[in-house]
Scaffold this motif. Structure first.
Motif, PDB file in Angstrom:
ATOM      1  N   PHE A 177      63.036  31.497  90.880  1.00  0.00           N
ATOM      2  CA  PHE A 177      63.050  32.539  89.850  1.00  0.00           C
ATOM      3  C   PHE A 177      63.675  31.966  88.576  1.00  0.00           C
ATOM      4  O   PHE A 177      64.765  31.373  88.620  1.00  0.00           O
ATOM      5  N   VAL A 178      62.987  32.128  87.450  1.00  0.00           N
ATOM      6  CA  VAL A 178      63.488  31.694  86.144  1.00  0.00           C
ATOM      7  C   VAL A 178      63.734  32.967  85.340  1.00  0.00           C
ATOM      8  O   VAL A 178      62.787  33.653  84.934  1.00  0.00           O
ATOM      9  N   ILE A 179      65.011  33.287  85.113  1.00  0.00           N
ATOM     10  CA  ILE A 179      65.410  34.617  84.639  1.00  0.00           C
ATOM     11  C   ILE A 179      65.934  34.534  83.211  1.00  0.00           C
ATOM     12  O   ILE A 179      66.854  33.753  82.904  1.00  0.00           O
ATOM     13  N   ASP A 180      65.361  35.352  82.357  1.00  0.00           N
ATOM     14  CA  ASP A 180      65.783  35.450  80.956  1.00  0.00           C
ATOM     15  C   ASP A 180      67.122  36.198  80.894  1.00  0.00           C
ATOM     16  O   ASP A 180      67.216  37.366  81.291  1.00  0.00           O
ATOM     17  N   GLY A 181      68.154  35.503  80.392  1.00  0.00           N
ATOM     18  CA  GLY A 181      69.473  36.128  80.239  1.00  0.00           C
ATOM     19  C   GLY A 181      69.858  36.302  78.787  1.00  0.00           C
ATOM     20  O   GLY A 181      71.058  36.323  78.453  1.00  0.00           O
ATOM     21  N   ALA A 185      67.214  29.895  91.979  1.00  0.00           N
ATOM     22  CA  ALA A 185      67.232  30.698  90.751  1.00  0.00           C
ATOM     23  C   ALA A 185      67.840  29.925  89.591  1.00  0.00           C
ATOM     24  O   ALA A 185      68.813  29.179  89.754  1.00  0.00           O
ATOM     25  N   VAL A 186      67.229  30.119  88.405  1.00  0.00           N
ATOM     26  CA  VAL A 186      67.707  29.547  87.144  1.00  0.00           C
ATOM     27  C   VAL A 186      67.825  30.688  86.137  1.00  0.00           C
ATOM     28  O   VAL A 186      66.926  31.532  86.045  1.00  0.00           O
ATOM     29  N   GLN A 187      68.926  30.734  85.380  1.00  0.00           N
ATOM     30  CA  GLN A 187      69.060  31.683  84.269  1.00  0.00           C
ATOM     31  C   GLN A 187      69.066  30.880  82.973  1.00  0.00           C
ATOM     32  O   GLN A 187      69.606  29.774  82.918  1.00  0.00           O
ATOM     33  N   ALA A 207      73.718  36.191  96.958  1.00  0.00           N
ATOM     34  CA  ALA A 207      73.809  35.267  95.826  1.00  0.00           C
ATOM     35  C   ALA A 207      73.116  35.833  94.596  1.00  0.00           C
ATOM     36  O   ALA A 207      73.603  35.667  93.461  1.00  0.00           O
ATOM     37  N   ILE A 208      71.993  36.497  94.776  1.00  0.00           N
ATOM     38  CA  ILE A 208      71.295  37.133  93.646  1.00  0.00           C
ATOM     39  C   ILE A 208      72.181  38.208  93.019  1.00  0.00           C
ATOM     40  O   ILE A 208      72.287  38.317  91.783  1.00  0.00           O
ATOM     41  N   LYS A 209      72.824  38.976  93.852  1.00  0.00           N
ATOM     42  CA  LYS A 209      73.675  40.059  93.365  1.00  0.00           C
ATOM     43  C   LYS A 209      74.855  39.527  92.549  1.00  0.00           C
ATOM     44  O   LYS A 209      75.333  40.184  91.610  1.00  0.00           O
ATOM     45  N   ARG A 210      75.314  38.299  92.867  1.00  0.00           N
ATOM     46  CA  ARG A 210      76.491  37.732  92.203  1.00  0.00           C
ATOM     47  C   ARG A 210      76.159  37.040  90.880  1.00  0.00           C
ATOM     48  O   ARG A 210      77.073  36.609  90.165  1.00  0.00           O
ATOM     49  N   ILE A 211      74.888  36.910  90.523  1.00  0.00           N
ATOM     50  CA  ILE A 211      74.532  36.242  89.273  1.00  0.00           C
ATOM     51  C   ILE A 211      75.084  37.047  88.085  1.00  0.00           C
ATOM     52  O   ILE A 211      74.840  38.246  87.967  1.00  0.00           O
ATOM     53  N   SER A 212      75.813  36.381  87.227  1.00  0.00           N
ATOM     54  CA  SER A 212      76.435  37.065  86.080  1.00  0.00           C
ATOM     55  C   SER A 212      75.558  36.906  84.836  1.00  0.00           C
ATOM     56  O   SER A 212      74.936  35.863  84.621  1.00  0.00           O
ATOM     57  N   TYR A 213      75.536  37.949  84.053  1.00  0.00           N
ATOM     58  CA  TYR A 213      74.734  37.978  82.821  1.00  0.00           C
ATOM     59  C   TYR A 213      75.319  37.009  81.803  1.00  0.00           C
ATOM     60  O   TYR A 213      76.527  36.984  81.556  1.00  0.00           O
ATOM     61  N   TRP A 214      74.449  36.211  81.173  1.00  0.00           N
ATOM     62  CA  TRP A 214      74.903  35.126  80.304  1.00  0.00           C
ATOM     63  C   TRP A 214      74.918  35.556  78.831  1.00  0.00           C
ATOM     64  O   TRP A 214      75.919  35.455  78.146  1.00  0.00           O
ATOM     65  N   SER A 215      73.786  36.006  78.290  1.00  0.00           N
ATOM     66  CA  SER A 215      73.594  36.437  76.904  1.00  0.00           C
ATOM     67  C   SER A 215      73.444  35.235  75.974  1.00  0.00           C
ATOM     68  O   SER A 215      74.134  34.233  76.106  1.00  0.00           O
ATOM     69  N   GLY A 216      72.480  35.346  75.037  1.00  0.00           N
ATOM     70  CA  GLY A 216      72.207  34.260  74.104  1.00  0.00           C
ATOM     71  C   GLY A 216      70.787  34.342  73.586  1.00  0.00           C
ATOM     72  O   GLY A 216      70.197  35.425  73.531  1.00  0.00           O
ATOM     73  N   GLY A 217      70.224  33.188  73.190  1.00  0.00           N
ATOM     74  CA  GLY A 217      68.873  33.155  72.654  1.00  0.00           C
ATOM     75  C   GLY A 217      67.810  33.072  73.754  1.00  0.00           C
ATOM     76  O   GLY A 217      68.096  33.308  74.928  1.00  0.00           O
ATOM     77  N   THR A 218      66.571  32.710  73.366  1.00  0.00           N
ATOM     78  CA  THR A 218      65.461  32.683  74.322  1.00  0.00           C
ATOM     79  C   THR A 218      64.663  31.395  74.156  1.00  0.00           C
ATOM     80  O   THR A 218      63.754  31.325  73.327  1.00  0.00           O
ATOM     81  N   SER A 219      64.996  30.372  74.937  1.00  0.00           N
ATOM     82  CA  SER A 219      64.241  29.114  74.926  1.00  0.00           C
ATOM     83  C   SER A 219      63.517  28.979  76.257  1.00  0.00           C
ATOM     84  O   SER A 219      63.980  28.293  77.182  1.00  0.00           O
ATOM     85  N   THR A 220      62.389  29.661  76.352  1.00  0.00           N
ATOM     86  CA  THR A 220      61.659  29.722  77.619  1.00  0.00           C
ATOM     87  C   THR A 220      61.046  28.372  77.989  1.00  0.00           C
ATOM     88  O   THR A 220      61.030  27.992  79.164  1.00  0.00           O
TER      89      THR A 220
END
Length: 703
Positions: free
Chosen positions: A523-527, A561-563, A586-599
């Motif tokens: 999973f590649v997740i936009d943060g 998983a990658v954020q 482990a999915i539940k423990r992923i913390s929100y990062w915040s920033g730009g969007t370099s997909t």
């Protein structure tokens, strides 16, 4: 007189010269006919061509991503023939003549980039092929017309004429194998060896040479086609000797008591390996084994096979039989079991490039009679089986399965790595210990488990069984393919061929290989900042909902998983967690990062840090979720992912750019790209994504 002699000599030389010229012309025409090479299209797959060996001409322009290639050097027959030839360097994009040779299927195909062509990886396939320079091999005559397995016509030139030759069902599919196979090969081979034919220059249809061996093969095939699909067994011996559980007067835990022997005598055919039958075993779920066409008329008595050193290459499996040596089986039934195992060894065609077989006898405790490398041919193996003496004791099947899992399939015992590991458990009645946990651990180690149960418990005896429905708990699928129940020991000889065909069916020896347990899913997740904390938790729930539908373990599906924002972070790799609960936590423990969007950078990062560590036999699936347009280019990174065998799904939310979603997604876009206007609607796509993953898996070349 001199004038007459001169005239005669002149006439003679004239006739001689005319004959010589005519012979040269005929020879020239024959050579010209022999040299004709049929042309194939760029999209033609090797599996669609019936001929086991052929020379063909590829047209220009076949170097195209739409003509997919699977493998390196050895290619799955699902591949485009011409693009595989370009990948291997035999020809370039201008086309040319190639020689194609069909070979046995492989358990895995490695993708690579070569000569401008990206080949894909593949877990397994039933048939392979090799590509080499288009020069005929000595002693092999190649067909001027290729035979196709589906309705297709090939334009064939003969002289100045061009005719459409119907292929597929309209073409007779007869082959003479060379060299002539042994009976074991005739029974088990699915991929024919190269065809040697003599071609009549006046026709475009190759005519196989006829030998007694070819006639026998054709006759057996014809008999198999005309034989009715299903009919009841009419076996007088079976009916008169069937020993039901109600005839027993034993208690299983008592190791010293034997079963009653049936009154009727067991009749064995002289000089026959217990009525080996050449059957197709058209298995269907819910179909009783004794309704698959085994009647007294079909019980054949072939001549004993010769010792085989190379073995049957179409049945390359590492096989262990768990032999029931408990006291309850009795001496007579133990002897029948040995005869059965000997007949299986004969039918398999044991050899170094084919199946290898070892035997473990179990009672109170298991012990290895011989391992995989002890015997390299059927004859020696049968002789060794005859010398096995009964151990006695209880029927501790669970303990035997644990022993196999830990001790049998080792390199030191002859395990070959590339061959599937198969265990066939022989059980008289029922086990005296539990089998579910031991079976699960064995299956998770990649072992395919078959159960052959003889004389199952009657209703009055089921209360004595330690673990009810033990077979369903032991095998990976309860659809009947991995379990065979035989009503009587005296009918055991009837299941030799069905069992052999099943353990040799390597395409179906994937009881743990389904769309839900044969992938590495990243999973590649936009943060980015535009997502927000609340919506990010919704995205994680979406990721968890997809993940929990898969069977997760070290040997099944793995999750990573990658954020990403401007930067990227590996949340966890494929080998980090091996249970579903650990992954969901482990999915539940992923913390929100915040920033730009370099997909684009995130895709490259996932390819390098996540998918580069994917197992060769796993399907690589990337699921990317984003809510906006990327600050960098996504096309080049996405193309690199596709070329490395990654199947990409893109899920866009709110402000995601449709053109970028389509560029990221694997073709066709409509099956791999999704868009929702709000994060709360993501859950609508969970089932559709899983359904598409499974549909794509089932359409991939596995069968």
């Amino acid at each position: 007189l001199l004038t007459m002699k001169a005239t005669v000599i002149t006439t003679f030389f004239g006739v001689f010269l005319m004959c010589t010229c005519a012979a040269k012309e005929a020879t020239r025409k024959m050579k010209k006919a022999k040299l004709y090479v049929p042309q194939i299209d760029c999209d033609v797959k090797a599996g669609k061509i019936i001929n086991p060996e052929f020379i063909a001409k590829c047209p220009p322009g076949c170097q195209d991503v739409k003509h997919r290639v699977y493998g390196t050097d050895i290619y799955a027959s699902f591949s485009s023939v011409c693009n595989a030839a370009i990948h291997s360097g035999v020809i370039d994009n201008t086309g040319g003549k190639i020689l194609v040779q069909k070979v046995a299927g492989h358990s895995g195909y490695r993708g690579s980039f070569s000569n401008g062509v990206r080949s894909l990886s593949l877990p397994r396939w039933r048939e392979s092929f090799l590509v080499s320079e288009g020069k005929p091999r000595k002693g092999v005559t190649y067909p001027s017309t290729l035979e196709y397995s589906s309705s297709k016509s090939t334009a064939v030139k003969s002289g100045n004429d061009c005719v459409n030759v119907p292929t597929g069902d309209a073409v007779r599919k007869e082959y003479q194998t060379s060299p002539v196979p042994t009976p074991a090969t005739q029974m088990a081979t699915t991929t024919p060896t190269p065809t040697t034919t003599t071609t009549d220059p006046s026709t475009t249809m190759p005519k196989p040479t006829t030998t007694p061996a070819a006639t026998r093969t054709t006759a057996v095939a014809a008999a198999a086609k005309t034989r009715p699909g299903l009919h009841r067994v009419r076996d007088i011996v079976f009916r008169s000797t069937s020993t039901s559980a109600s005839n027993r007067n034993i208690l299983r835990p008592n190791a010293g008591i034997q079963r009653q022997e049936p009154i009727a005598a067991f009749r064995r055919a002289a000089g026959s390996p217990a009525h080996l039958a050449m059957e197709t075993d058209l298995w269907k779920p819910g179909l009783s084994l004794f309704d698959t066409g085994y009647g007294s008329k079909e019980e054949l008595n072939p001549k004993p096979l010769e010792s085989i050193s190379q073995g049957n290459p179409n049945c390359k499996v590492d096989l262990s039989f768990l032999m029931d040596g408990s006291w309850s089986i009795g001496k007579r039934r133990f002897q029948l079991q040995k005869q059965f195992l000997g007949n299986v060894a004969q039918a398999l065609g044991i050899g170094s490039t084919g199946p290898l077989m070892g035997i473990i006898q179990y009672g109170d405790d298991p012990s290895t009679e011989f391992n995989l490398k002890t015997y390299a041919n059927s004859k020696d193996l049968r002789n060794a089986i005859e010398k096995i003496s009964q151990k006695g004791g209880l029927s501790n099947v669970g303990k035997a399965l644990s022993f196999v899992n830990k001790n049998f399939f080792l390199d030191a015992n002859g395990n070959r790595g590339g061959a599937p590991n198969v265990v066939v458990v022989m059980v008289d009645g029922w086990p005296t210990d539990r089998v579910e946990e031991a079976s699960r651990l064995a299956r998770e180690s990649g072992i395919n488990i078959f159960f052959v149960t003889i004389e199952a418990a009657a209703e009055s005896e089921k209360q004595r069984i330690v673990e009810p429905n033990f077979v369903d708990k032991a095998v990976c699928r309860t659809n009947g393919f991995y379990s065979i129940n035989v009503p009587s020991w005296f009918s055991l000889h009837k299941v030799v061929q069905p069992l052999v065909k099943r353990v040799c069916d390597t395409d179906r020896l994937v009881c743990s290989k389904t769309c839900l347990n044969s992938a590495d899913i990243g999973f590649v997740i936009d943060g980015s900042s535009s997502v927000g904390t609340s919506n990010f938790r919704t995205v994680l729930q979406f990721v968890a909902n997809i993940s929990k539908e898969f069977e997760i373990s070290d040997t099944d599906t793995r999750i990573g998983a990658v954020q990403y924002t401007y930067e990227q972070r590996l949340e966890f790799s494929f080998d980090k967690y091996s249970t579903k609960q650990d992954v969901l936590s482990a999915i539940k423990r992923i913390s929100y990062w915040s920033g730009g969007t370099s997909t684009g950078a995130a895709i490259t990062y996932a390819l390098e840090e996540l998918f580069s560590k994917s197992k060769p036999n796993k399907r690589k699936i990337m699921i990317l979720i984003t809510d906006g347009r990327s600050y960098d280019d996504v096309r080049v990174p996405a193309l690199a992912a596709h070329q490395n065998g990654v199947i990409a799904y893109s899920i866009g939310v709110a402000w995601a750019a449709q053109d970028e979603l389509e560029a990221i997604a694997t073709d066709p876009d409509k099956e791999h790209s999704f868009f929702v206007d709000e994060f709360d609607n993501l859950y609508h796509f969970v089932n559709e994504i899983i359904r598409n993953i499974c549909t794509e898996f089932n359409s991939q070349p596995r069968n």
